[in-house]
Design a protein around this motif. Structure first.
Motif, mmCIF file in Angstrom:
data_model
loop_
_atom_site.group_PDB
_atom_site.id
_atom_site.type_symbol
_atom_site.label_atom_id
_atom_site.label_comp_id
_atom_site.label_asym_id
_atom_site.label_seq_id
_atom_site.Cartn_x
_atom_site.Cartn_y
_atom_site.Cartn_z
ATOM 1 N N SER A 1 0.835 -1.204 0.000
ATOM 2 C CA SER A 1 0.000 0.000 0.000
ATOM 3 C C SER A 1 0.876 1.262 0.000
ATOM 4 N N LYS A 2 2.141 1.101 0.390
ATOM 5 C CA LYS A 2 3.056 2.246 0.350
ATOM 6 C C LYS A 2 3.369 2.667 -1.079
ATOM 7 N N LEU A 3 2.998 1.834 -2.041
ATOM 8 C CA LEU A 3 3.203 2.208 -3.441
ATOM 9 C C LEU A 3 2.220 3.306 -3.845
ATOM 10 N N ALA A 4 1.321 3.674 -2.913
ATOM 11 C CA ALA A 4 0.276 4.681 -3.172
ATOM 12 C C ALA A 4 -0.659 4.190 -4.268
ATOM 13 N N VAL A 5 -0.732 4.889 -5.404
ATOM 14 C CA VAL A 5 -1.714 4.439 -6.393
ATOM 15 C C VAL A 5 -1.087 3.722 -7.572
ATOM 16 N N MET A 6 0.213 3.908 -7.771
ATOM 17 C CA MET A 6 0.811 3.340 -8.984
ATOM 18 C C MET A 6 1.393 1.950 -8.752
ATOM 19 N N PRO A 7 0.946 0.991 -9.521
ATOM 20 C CA PRO A 7 1.597 -0.313 -9.425
ATOM 21 C C PRO A 7 3.033 -0.207 -9.931
ATOM 22 N N VAL A 8 3.885 -1.121 -9.508
ATOM 23 C CA VAL A 8 5.230 -1.132 -10.069
ATOM 24 C C VAL A 8 5.387 -2.362 -10.955
ATOM 25 N N THR A 9 5.901 -2.118 -12.163
ATOM 26 C CA THR A 9 6.161 -3.217 -13.082
ATOM 27 C C THR A 9 7.646 -3.270 -13.371
ATOM 28 N N MET A 10 8.225 -4.436 -13.222
ATOM 29 C CA MET A 10 9.642 -4.598 -13.516
ATOM 30 C C MET A 10 9.815 -5.630 -14.618
ATOM 31 N N ARG A 11 10.706 -5.296 -15.562
ATOM 32 C CA ARG A 11 11.008 -6.214 -16.653
ATOM 33 C C ARG A 11 12.219 -7.062 -16.246
ATOM 34 N N GLY A 12 12.055 -8.372 -16.260
ATOM 35 C CA GLY A 12 13.180 -9.252 -16.003
ATOM 36 C C GLY A 12 13.663 -9.823 -17.321
ATOM 37 N N LYS A 13 14.977 -10.007 -17.421
ATOM 38 C CA LYS A 13 15.534 -10.496 -18.690
ATOM 39 C C LYS A 13 16.521 -11.612 -18.444
ATOM 40 N N ASN A 14 16.632 -12.473 -19.387
ATOM 41 C CA ASN A 14 17.751 -13.401 -19.438
ATOM 42 C C ASN A 14 18.203 -13.495 -20.885
ATOM 43 N N PRO A 15 19.499 -13.440 -21.179
ATOM 44 C CA PRO A 15 20.563 -13.103 -20.234
ATOM 45 C C PRO A 15 20.530 -11.613 -19.936
ATOM 46 N N ASP A 16 21.211 -11.202 -18.871
ATOM 47 C CA ASP A 16 21.281 -9.780 -18.549
ATOM 48 C C ASP A 16 22.625 -9.491 -17.888
ATOM 49 N N LYS A 17 23.568 -9.052 -18.696
ATOM 50 C CA LYS A 17 24.936 -8.826 -18.215
ATOM 51 C C LYS A 17 24.989 -7.737 -17.146
ATOM 52 N N ASN A 18 23.992 -6.816 -17.206
ATOM 53 C CA ASN A 18 24.002 -5.725 -16.230
ATOM 54 C C ASN A 18 23.482 -6.161 -14.876
ATOM 55 N N LYS A 19 22.901 -7.346 -14.827
ATOM 56 C CA LYS A 19 22.363 -7.804 -13.552
ATOM 57 C C LYS A 19 22.929 -9.167 -13.195
ATOM 58 N N PRO A 20 24.227 -9.195 -12.892
ATOM 59 C CA PRO A 20 24.855 -10.469 -12.576
ATOM 60 C C PRO A 20 24.378 -10.987 -11.224
ATOM 61 N N PRO A 21 24.646 -12.234 -10.892
ATOM 62 C CA PRO A 21 25.426 -13.188 -11.679
ATOM 63 C C PRO A 21 24.571 -13.879 -12.752
ATOM 64 N N ASP A 22 25.272 -14.653 -13.581
ATOM 65 C CA ASP A 22 24.594 -15.526 -14.517
ATOM 66 C C ASP A 22 23.824 -16.554 -13.673
ATOM 67 N N LEU A 23 22.554 -16.722 -13.930
ATOM 68 C CA LEU A 23 21.753 -17.621 -13.073
ATOM 69 C C LEU A 23 21.557 -19.000 -13.688
ATOM 70 N N THR A 24 22.029 -19.161 -14.921
ATOM 71 C CA THR A 24 21.868 -20.447 -15.594
ATOM 72 C C THR A 24 23.234 -20.935 -16.043
ATOM 73 N N ASN A 25 23.306 -22.167 -16.481
ATOM 74 C CA ASN A 25 24.588 -22.745 -16.826
ATOM 75 C C ASN A 25 24.360 -23.811 -17.895
ATOM 76 N N SER A 26 25.443 -24.405 -18.340
ATOM 77 C CA SER A 26 25.331 -25.394 -19.407
ATOM 78 C C SER A 26 26.149 -26.629 -19.064
ATOM 79 N N GLY A 27 25.654 -27.792 -19.455
ATOM 80 C CA GLY A 27 26.453 -29.000 -19.320
ATOM 81 C C GLY A 27 26.033 -29.863 -18.149
ATOM 82 N N VAL A 28 25.434 -30.996 -18.468
ATOM 83 C CA VAL A 28 25.062 -31.950 -17.416
ATOM 84 C C VAL A 28 25.525 -33.338 -17.825
ATOM 85 N N GLY A 29 25.569 -34.240 -16.839
ATOM 86 C CA GLY A 29 25.882 -35.633 -17.121
ATOM 87 C C GLY A 29 24.853 -36.523 -16.450
#
Ligand code: FES
Ligand code: FES
Lengths: 211, 787
Positions: free
Chosen positions: B613-641
């Motif tokens: 409710s402290k947001l007052a009247v405006m909802p907040v929307t955030m865009r999440g991206k992958n990959p995103d070099k500006n928002k480290p760390p890398d959250l995914t990886n490659s290579g399984v056995g």
């Protein structure tokens, strides 16, 4: 279809019934624009008896689905499955093989599981039909459905409604199944994603708790 | 900088737990809507006239009778006179009518004359001396090389030597880049000599697709203590998605299309439909709630997706539904390429592998296809491979869950297992000795091998070949190894927190039944400290931020990474508003149990609702991206056995193989939902049993048609065929820190090899080809008796 026509034709000939045989009638109507949209049955002699022949073209039909009365004008060649899905928007039963091989279309007719793709709608009239949609009671999942949820017995979920209906019918008739019963009793349904492990556990769970 | 990293085990409430699939209730109750279930007002039903011939020219088409039929609303010629047809079942004319029976009648009333051409539907070993055409290359062939991890310098020299059939478009280049082409390879493609004439002249059925040598195989074979030679293979199988391919398309006005389509690639569909329909991609809306199976076969709108839209346009924009019939689905909508090989392998007496040589072939339909990555997993020091691609008329190949890997596993692990038998070594010991050849996965494999042995009871169950029979039943065990990449794809999402505390998350992704919805919600709920059902998740529509296609096990890493970043940013926006009220710095706040509270002081908090409710009247929307070099760390990886073991029982009188037990030990980095992860493995084992014992696309050499295009003779495993299944996910230290990695493909790779090896162990002789049908088992037994 073709065999039936053949028989009918022979029957007509042997009883020397006058008028147009069903085969001729089909031939004419296939290209004729003048077929009435909804045709009543035509009586023909077959094996020495007067039998009604419905169609071609749509005929009025009446169904008892999930305890409710449903009406539609359908061609006699329409299957129960297509009637449920396309006319009554009961899309829980799926069309997958469309020829009695996979069980995705399973519904109950007279309380017994049937492949709805292989029952003609016209033959399912007035017989109680139960589809997966009616298994929820008062907003609560049926115990079989709950067990499917808990044991992760669905992945893509396309085979799931058919399996749920089959399992319910199976457990109604085998309240205490052996593993062998389960293997045999549910071999009429197929799943591509490989959910059998969850299904097996779900059945065992319901059988133990009692539905 | 906000901390986007995955919380550690002490700070996770949901991630890594065993959570029930969120969409299970709608699925078990028949409420889940699939494309096939969509019923639009005034919808027309489409049917398609298809080629009965595997190779033919369309001579003439007469639709006049169909046009006059009442109820027929549109007729669209897909491949007109003059077109060459390359497989039976290909689309010729599409019809839309008021109902399905009418559309079927109309299709029957259309007359098409074909001129038959000679066809080839076999994928048998290329006859000696058959014309082996080399190059020029198609873009597909280059993509295959990438798939097969052909070294970049070798690709460059092949491209320079052979040239290209046609100039690569920007789209081609982007695709190849996304698939891992290096700049040098891209440059070679741009400057390659073009041979457009090559696509015009009838190509040879046999194409030399790969040849490479590593080390000095001749010397290594000559000096080895033991050499084993054998033939191995795995046939063409079909995807057999229970929901067939298809779509419902309608024009909302002259320039805007709305399509419901069964797809693994919601966000990627408009870009593929725009050009053929001559409208901008922005004018195409795609929607899908649920998909009834894809397994790699549903990334493109396909020609039928395009002509469904064309038919709708002709019918005045009315919705038109065209879903493939079951037989067509099996004939044309998905085939996994076959792979066969004559393999020679050599080792020292102690089992150390020294040399590999293979001459392989296989078909991916008209395109030929590439060589599976053999030798698989084990980098044998000296190697020589050559591969011949067979171009034939069985219909086009499509990616099938872990493209090329199940084939590679069979060709490799079966050959190595035969070598172990020749050396009288227990395969666990033999493969264990060579694990250094698996390079960076060595440690994982070693752990997995020992866990799998334990879970299988390998020590008690393994006997030397053919020495565990009593009466007419023989028992055996076998194993296999596999690997996969599985890095998260590009994914965008929007997470909105409203001042009333409600939360929504939108993403143009799709849930194939792998648990994508569940995992997205787990990550968002874990980050925001609120229950999963307090978040409204919307996926499956092009009006949401784009997220990659679900293939190659790339979804989980992509969608969880973008969700984590969006959730952290949105949470921090709430923190910023709440901090003054609680009189702390915002980085001193945390979200737990529906509260925003001061870290380490549970008495100072606001409920989630109060905080928002402290947001007052405006909802907040955030865009999440992958990959995103500006928002480290890398959250995914490659290579399984992964390591799998199978135990089988073979009836030596009837040749019937029964799988008695399977064990799968698998890593995939940080597991989000253990419950659906295990289901993925169970499903993969079951699919694996199915293709090992039953599945094969059988072609008739005379008519060129598929003989078993139904679900009775194209047999899938049923409940009755499934044994005890044991799945063990590698989690905790050494795995969790790697980040999220995909799981869809890896566990389906090994069953073929593990089961084939178990059968060889049971009966004392190799059944060379999958599926391990009774006739093949009996033939192998007879040959052994005669030998
Ligand atoms: S659709 Fe009826 S049994 Fe397959
Ligand atoms: S859950 Fe996908 S077919 Fe059974």
């Amino acid at each position: 279809m073709r065999d039936d026509d053949e028989n009918l034709k022979d029957a007509n000939h042997s009883s020397e019934s006058p008028g147009v045989s069903r085969r001729d009638f089909l031939k004419i109507s296939g290209i004729s624009v003048a077929v009435p949209l909804v045709a009543g049955p035509k009586m023909v002699m077959a094996a020495g008896q007067q039998v009604p022949v419905y169609g071609p073209g749509k005929v009025p039909m009446e169904f008892a689905i999930n305890g409710k009365n449903h009406k539609a004008d359908l061609e006699p060649r329409v299957t129960l499955l297509d009637a449920l899905r396309d006319q009554f928007e009961l899309t829980g039963a799926k069309r997958v093989c469309d020829r009695a091989e996979c069980g995705a279309c399973t519904v109950l007719m007279d309380n017994k599981p049937v492949y709805a793709c292989s029952v003609l709608a016209i033959e399912a009239q007035h017989r109680p039909i139960t589809t997966v949609e009616s298994l929820i009671e008062g907003g609560n999942l049926h115990p079989v459905q709950r067990a499917f949820v808990e044991n992760d017995a669905s992945q893509c979920g396309f085979c799931t409604p058919g399996f749920v209906v089959s399992c319910k019918a199976f457990l109604d008739s085998h309240p205490h199944p052996t593993p062998e019963d389960i293997r045999r009793g549910l071999s009429g349904n197929l799943c591509r994603c490989g959910t059998y492990e969850g299904i097996r556990k779900a059945i065992a769970q319901v059988a133990q708790k009692g539905a | 900088m906000p901390d986007y990293a995955w919380p550690d085990a002490q700070h996770r409430t949901l991630i890594g737990a065993r959570v029930t699939r969120v969409d299970a209730p709608v699925k078990v109750s028949g409420q889940a809507k699939y494309t096939y279930d969509v019923h639009r007002p005034g919808m027309l039903y489409g049917k398609v006239l298809r080629s009965p011939y595997a190779h033919a020219k369309v001579v003439s088409i007469d639709t006049s009778a169909a046009e006059k039929m009442p109820g027929v609303k549109a007729i669209h010629i897909v491949q007109g006179p003059g077109s060459t047809i390359h497989w039976a079942g290909d689309d010729i004319v599409a019809v839309a009518a008021v109902d399905e029976p009418t559309a079927e009648d109309a299709v029957r009333a259309i007359k098409v004359k074909f001129q038959q051409l000679p066809h080839l539907v076999s994928d048998a070993e290329p006859p000696k001396g058959s014309a082996q055409e080399e190059g020029p290359l198609s873009i597909d062939a280059i993509d295959d090389m990438l798939d097969n991890q052909v070294p970049a310098n070798q690709m460059v020299s092949t491209i320079q030597r052979d040239g290209l059939i046609k100039k690569a478009s920007d789209e081609d280049l982007n695709m190849l880049k996304a698939d891992g082409a290096t700049d040098a390879v891209l440059e070679a493609i741009r400057s390659a000599t073009l041979h457009p004439e090559a696509s015009a002249k009838p190509p040879s059925n046999y194409q030399k697709a790969a040849a490479q040598t590593v080390g000095d195989p001749d010397k290594a074979f000559a000096e080895a203590d033991a050499v084993s030679e054998g033939m191995y293979g795995i046939p063409v199988i079909t995807h057999c998605c229970l929901e067939s391919h298809g779509s419902i398309s309608e024009w909302t006005d002259h320039e805007h299309l709305f399509t419901h389509i069964s797809t693994q690639n919601v966000s990627g569909i408009p870009g593929q439909m725009a050009e053929p329909l001559k409208i901008p991609a922005t004018n195409i809306r795609v929607h899908q709630d649920n998909i009834g199976g894809g397994f790699g076969s549903k990334f493109s709108p396909d020609r039928w997706g395009i002509f469904t839209a064309e038919v709708s346009r002709k019918a005045g924009g009315k919705p038109v539904r065209i879903m493939l019939e079951r037989d067509t689905e099996l004939k044309v909508a998905g085939a996994r390429p076959s792979a066969y090989a004559r393999v020679k392998v050599a080792a020292k007496n102690d089992g150390t592998l020294v040399a590999w040589q293979s001459s392989s072939w296989g078909t991916g339909g008209p395109g030929g296809g590439g060589m599976p990555p053999i030798p698989y997993v084990f980098r044998v020091p000296n190697q020589r491979q050559e591969h011949t691609a067979i171009r034939n008329n069985i219909g086009p190949a499509r990616a099938w869950r872990a493209p090329n890997h199940p084939q590679a596993a069979v060709l490799t692990m079966c050959a190595l297992d035969d070598l172990a038998a020749k050396l009288n070594l227990d395969p666990v010991e033999f493969f264990g000795r060579n694990l250094n050849l698996t390079q960076q996965r060595e440690h994982t494999y070693r752990e997995e091998l020992s866990i799998a042995s334990e879970l299988m009871g390998w020590k008690q169950k393994w006997h030397p070949r053919g020495q565990n029979a009593s009466g007419d039943t023989a028992r055996g065990v076998g194993l296999s190894f596999h690997t996969w990449g599985g890095r998260g794809h590009a994914s965008d999402c929007d997470l909105t927190i409203h001042p009333d505390g409600s939360v929504e998350l939108k993403m143009g992704s799709q849930d194939l039944g792998t648990g994508t919805r569940t995992c997205i919600l787990m990550v968002a709920a874990d980050t925001l400290g609120i229950p999963m059902d307090a978040i409204q998740l919307q996926i499956g529509d092009t009006t949401y931020p784009p997220s990659g296609g679900s293939g190659g096990s790339t979804t989980i890493g992509g969608v969880t990474s973008s969700t984590r970043r969006a959730s952290v940013d949105a949470r921090d926006a709430v923190f910023a508003k709440v901090a003054p009220a609680l009189n702390v710095q915002s980085d001193q706040l945390e979200c737990v149990n529906g509260k925003v509270m001061v870290k380490g002081d549970s008495s100072r908090f606001l409920s989630w609702k109060e905080a928002c409710s402290k947001l007052a009247v405006m909802p907040v929307t955030m865009r999440g991206k992958n990959p995103d070099k500006n928002k480290p760390p890398d959250l995914t990886n490659s290579g399984v056995g992964g390591v799998q073991m199978a135990e089988v029982e073979v009836d030596t009188d009837t040749g019937i193989v029964k799988v008695k037990k399977m064990v799968a030990v698998q890593d995939c980095g940080l597991v989000i939902d253990l419950k659906t992860a295990e289901s993925q493995c169970h499903g993969a084992l079951i699919m694996g049993i199915s293709y090992s014992l039953f599945e094969e696309k059988v072609m008739d050499p005379v008519t060129g048609r598929m003989l078993n295009a139904d679900m009775e003779f194209y047999r899938l495993a049923g409940l009755n065929d499934i044994p005890e299944l044991v799945v063990h996910m590698m989690t905790g230290k050494g795995y969790d820190e790697r980040g999220v990695i995909g799981l869809g493909e890896p566990p389906v790779i090994s069953p073929g090899a593990a089961i084939s090896n178990a059968v060889a162990n049971a009966i004392g002789v190799r059944v060379p080809f999958l599926p391990l049908t009774p006739d093949r088992v009996l033939t192998a037994l007879e040959q052994k008796a005669g030998a």
